[in-house]
Write an enzyme that holds these catalytic residues in place. Structure first.
Site, PDB file in Angstrom:
ATOM      1  N   VAL A  81       4.503  23.780   1.558  1.00 29.71           N
ATOM      2  CA  VAL A  81       3.857  22.781   2.421  1.00 29.71           C
ATOM      3  C   VAL A  81       4.214  21.379   1.960  1.00 29.71           C
ATOM      4  O   VAL A  81       4.546  20.497   2.762  1.00 29.71           O
ATOM      5  CB  VAL A  81       2.334  22.976   2.443  1.00 29.71           C
ATOM      6  CG1 VAL A  81       1.656  21.844   3.224  1.00 29.71           C
ATOM      7  CG2 VAL A  81       1.973  24.319   3.066  1.00 29.71           C
ATOM      8  N   PRO A  88      26.193  26.852  42.148  1.00 25.87           N
ATOM      9  CA  PRO A  88      26.498  27.067  43.571  1.00 25.87           C
ATOM     10  C   PRO A  88      25.444  26.558  44.544  1.00 25.87           C
ATOM     11  O   PRO A  88      25.642  26.645  45.747  1.00 25.87           O
ATOM     12  CB  PRO A  88      26.608  28.596  43.659  1.00 25.87           C
ATOM     13  CG  PRO A  88      25.725  29.100  42.578  1.00 25.87           C
ATOM     14  CD  PRO A  88      25.857  28.106  41.452  1.00 25.87           C
ATOM     15  N   MET A 144      37.294  26.814  49.466  1.00 23.29           N
ATOM     16  CA  MET A 144      37.591  25.895  50.568  1.00 23.29           C
ATOM     17  C   MET A 144      38.686  26.468  51.466  1.00 23.29           C
ATOM     18  O   MET A 144      39.566  25.754  51.947  1.00 23.29           O
ATOM     19  CB  MET A 144      38.009  24.516  50.020  1.00 23.29           C
ATOM     20  CG  MET A 144      36.938  23.848  49.180  1.00 23.29           C
ATOM     21  SD  MET A 144      37.485  22.335  48.358  1.00 23.29           S
ATOM     22  CE  MET A 144      38.454  23.022  47.001  1.00 23.29           C
ATOM     23  N   PRO A 163       3.150  19.840 -11.376  1.00 23.69           N
ATOM     24  CA  PRO A 163       3.690  20.434 -12.612  1.00 23.69           C
ATOM     25  C   PRO A 163       4.924  21.281 -12.343  1.00 23.69           C
ATOM     26  O   PRO A 163       5.863  21.306 -13.142  1.00 23.69           O
ATOM     27  CB  PRO A 163       2.535  21.283 -13.139  1.00 23.69           C
ATOM     28  CG  PRO A 163       1.298  20.736 -12.485  1.00 23.69           C
ATOM     29  CD  PRO A 163       1.738  20.242 -11.152  1.00 23.69           C
ATOM     30  N   ASP A 190      27.129  15.164  45.120  1.00 22.15           N
ATOM     31  CA  ASP A 190      27.993  15.867  46.058  1.00 22.15           C
ATOM     32  C   ASP A 190      27.170  16.506  47.168  1.00 22.15           C
ATOM     33  O   ASP A 190      25.939  16.629  47.074  1.00 22.15           O
ATOM     34  CB  ASP A 190      28.782  16.968  45.337  1.00 22.15           C
ATOM     35  CG  ASP A 190      30.084  16.443  44.748  1.00 22.15           C
ATOM     36  OD1 ASP A 190      30.435  15.288  45.036  1.00 22.15           O
ATOM     37  OD2 ASP A 190      30.744  17.195  44.012  1.00 22.15           O
ATOM     38  N   GLY A 211      29.078  23.683  41.511  1.00 19.41           N
ATOM     39  CA  GLY A 211      29.916  24.521  40.658  1.00 19.41           C
ATOM     40  C   GLY A 211      30.102  23.926  39.284  1.00 19.41           C
ATOM     41  O   GLY A 211      29.156  23.477  38.640  1.00 19.41           O
ATOM     42  N   LYS A 270      31.770  15.393  50.244  1.00 16.43           N
ATOM     43  CA  LYS A 270      32.968  15.583  51.046  1.00 16.43           C
ATOM     44  C   LYS A 270      32.847  16.884  51.834  1.00 16.43           C
ATOM     45  O   LYS A 270      32.210  17.836  51.402  1.00 16.43           O
ATOM     46  CB  LYS A 270      34.210  15.663  50.153  1.00 16.43           C
ATOM     47  CG  LYS A 270      34.424  14.463  49.251  1.00 16.43           C
ATOM     48  CD  LYS A 270      35.576  14.694  48.302  1.00 16.43           C
ATOM     49  CE  LYS A 270      35.751  13.535  47.329  1.00 16.43           C
ATOM     50  NZ  LYS A 270      36.832  13.771  46.351  1.00 16.43           N
TER      51      LYS A 270
END
Length: 435
Positions: free
Chosen positions: A26, A181, A333, A46, A204, A258, A226
């Protein structure tokens, strides 16, 4: 209402002498905590534990190998007892009280002038919990709060501008965070935490959009999403926004769908930040190339079916991709040029009956799976109106999906029960279109 005679505060002990009486585990923990606060620590005992002796041998604290004397409290700012002997701890506490020195009496928390809380540190935030003298309860509560801060469930964002420079301002930072995702549960703990600290979020169209609703009202959200063939904010402008906002002293999070480094242009953004003297951190995300097929029960590799896979966009030439059903091809894509891509793979030698799966809106409530063959998939996709965001998987691994039609499962693809009939899919949110 119960009233507790405790006034929570924090001590600044940098360079100030403090006393620890005791030499066990401790005492060692308390001494380390005081050293972390910059205090000049003297330990009187001690016998000292190995941990305390190491600190003493390293010159980090002073160890007096003897019993306690009342004069040991002279001139110190703070005292911690930890001898394990109630009579000694009580004597130390009485000597400290006589000199108006705050003392933690480890043997008797009820009469102790001060309590040591359970402490955790998250970034530059210290969490200190007292729980009515119950240390185990305090530690449990501390851990729960620390976890909530770590995961972004509690606000860790700074509200005061740092004044680390002579001008009163400081350069901020940029974190490129892969949001996965789209499901809010698939962002990493680190990403969620950084999002909770952000002053500016450059977002995004894909990724965990629901998390934006949890941001504080004064967090600036800049939309740069986009769509195929439509880039309202060019990449050069996105790069400029990141650097400009960081140089204004903001913590900027670029929240991407992603993974930032999987067909996400994260490398360009990181390079631009570094070129302009902005610190940048990249937080990997769960890439849709692997996770979205998994949402439909399609592994990109499977023993006996496919040992490897390629990830390309539908806008890329496929001539270099192995035209074999045992090599999985993942198209990102790729909806707009699906017919051309299928024809290219067939021309390269891939059989027309090769299974193909399309997963739209992976992990979201309107997820849809369309399964066919290389020869039929383009017509199927047009018939049902397949649209982005979607991931296309080409190869024998599609047979493993629980949404594949029964005749796809005639091949020996199982590693456990070959040709064993499978139960119908239990997911109700997914619609299936098959030849």
């Amino acid at each position: 209402m119960a009233i507790q005679d405790i006034y929570p505060t924090a001590l600044r002990l940098l360079g100030r002498p403090v006393l620890v009486v005791g030499g066990g585990p401790v005492a060692a923990r308390r001494a380390k905590g005081l050293l972390n606060a910059g205090a000049r620590v003297t330990v009187v005992a001690p016998v000292a534990s190995a941990a305390l002796r190491e600190l003493s041998d390293a010159g980090l604290l002073t160890w007096e190998p003897r019993t306690y004397q009342s004069s040991d409290v002279d001139g110190v700012w703070f005292v911690q007892t930890a001898t394990g002997l109630a009579e000694v701890d009580t004597r130390v506490a009485a000597d400290a009280e006589a000199q108006r020195i705050w003392c933690v009496n480890a043997s008797d928390h009820e009469s102790s002038a001060a309590w040591t809380p359970a402490v955790a540190v998250v970034d530059d935030v210290q969490i200190a919990v007292n729980a009515g003298g119950d240390p185990r309860r305090a530690m449990a509560l501390r851990d729960a709060v620390a976890t909530a801060l770590d995961t972004g469930d509690l606000p860790l964002r700074r509200r005061r501008v740092s004044t680390g420079s002579t001008t009163g301002s400081t350069t901020g930072s940029v974190a490129l965070v892969g949001g996965g995702p789209g499901d809010t549960g698939l962002i990493t703990v680190r990403g969620r935490r950084l999002l909770g600290q952000a002053d500016v979020v450059v977002a995004d169209r894909l990724g965990p959009r629901e998390l934006l609703k949890e941001l504080a009202p004064d967090v600036e959200v800049i939309e740069v999403g986009k769509t195929p063939g439509h880039h309202p904010v060019p990449q050069d402008e996105i790069n400029r926004i990141l650097v400009t906002k960081a140089l204004e002293g903001n913590r900027v999070v670029r929240l991407k769908g992603g993974d930032p480094y999987v067909l996400g242009r994260g490398g360009e953004e990181a390079e631009f930040c570094r070129q302009n003297g902005v610190e940048v951190e990249v937080v990997a995300g769960v890439t849709s190339a692997i996770s979205v097929p998994a949402a439909a029960g399609i592994p990109v590799t499977h023993r006996g079916l496919a040992k490897g896979f390629s990830v390309v966009t539908g806008h890329e030439e496929l001539s270099e991709v192995p035209a074999r059903a045992d090599h999985t091809v993942v198209l990102l894509m790729g909806v707009g040029k699906l017919r051309e891509s299928a024809a290219a793979m067939a021309a390269a030698g891939l059989p027309q009956d090769t299974p193909v799966g399309i997963v739209e809106n992976g992990y979201l409530p309107d997820q849809r799976v369309t399964i066919g063959t290389l020869g039929s998939i383009a017509d199927q996709a047009e018939a049902v109106g397949v649209a982005n965001p979607a991931v296309i998987v080409i190869g024998d691994v599609v047979r493993v999906s629980p949404f594949a039609p029964p005749h796809f499962k005639t091949a020996d693809y199982s590693t456990t029960t070959p040709n064993h009939p499978r139960a119908a899919p239990s997911q109700t949110k997914t619609r299936v279109s098959t030849p």
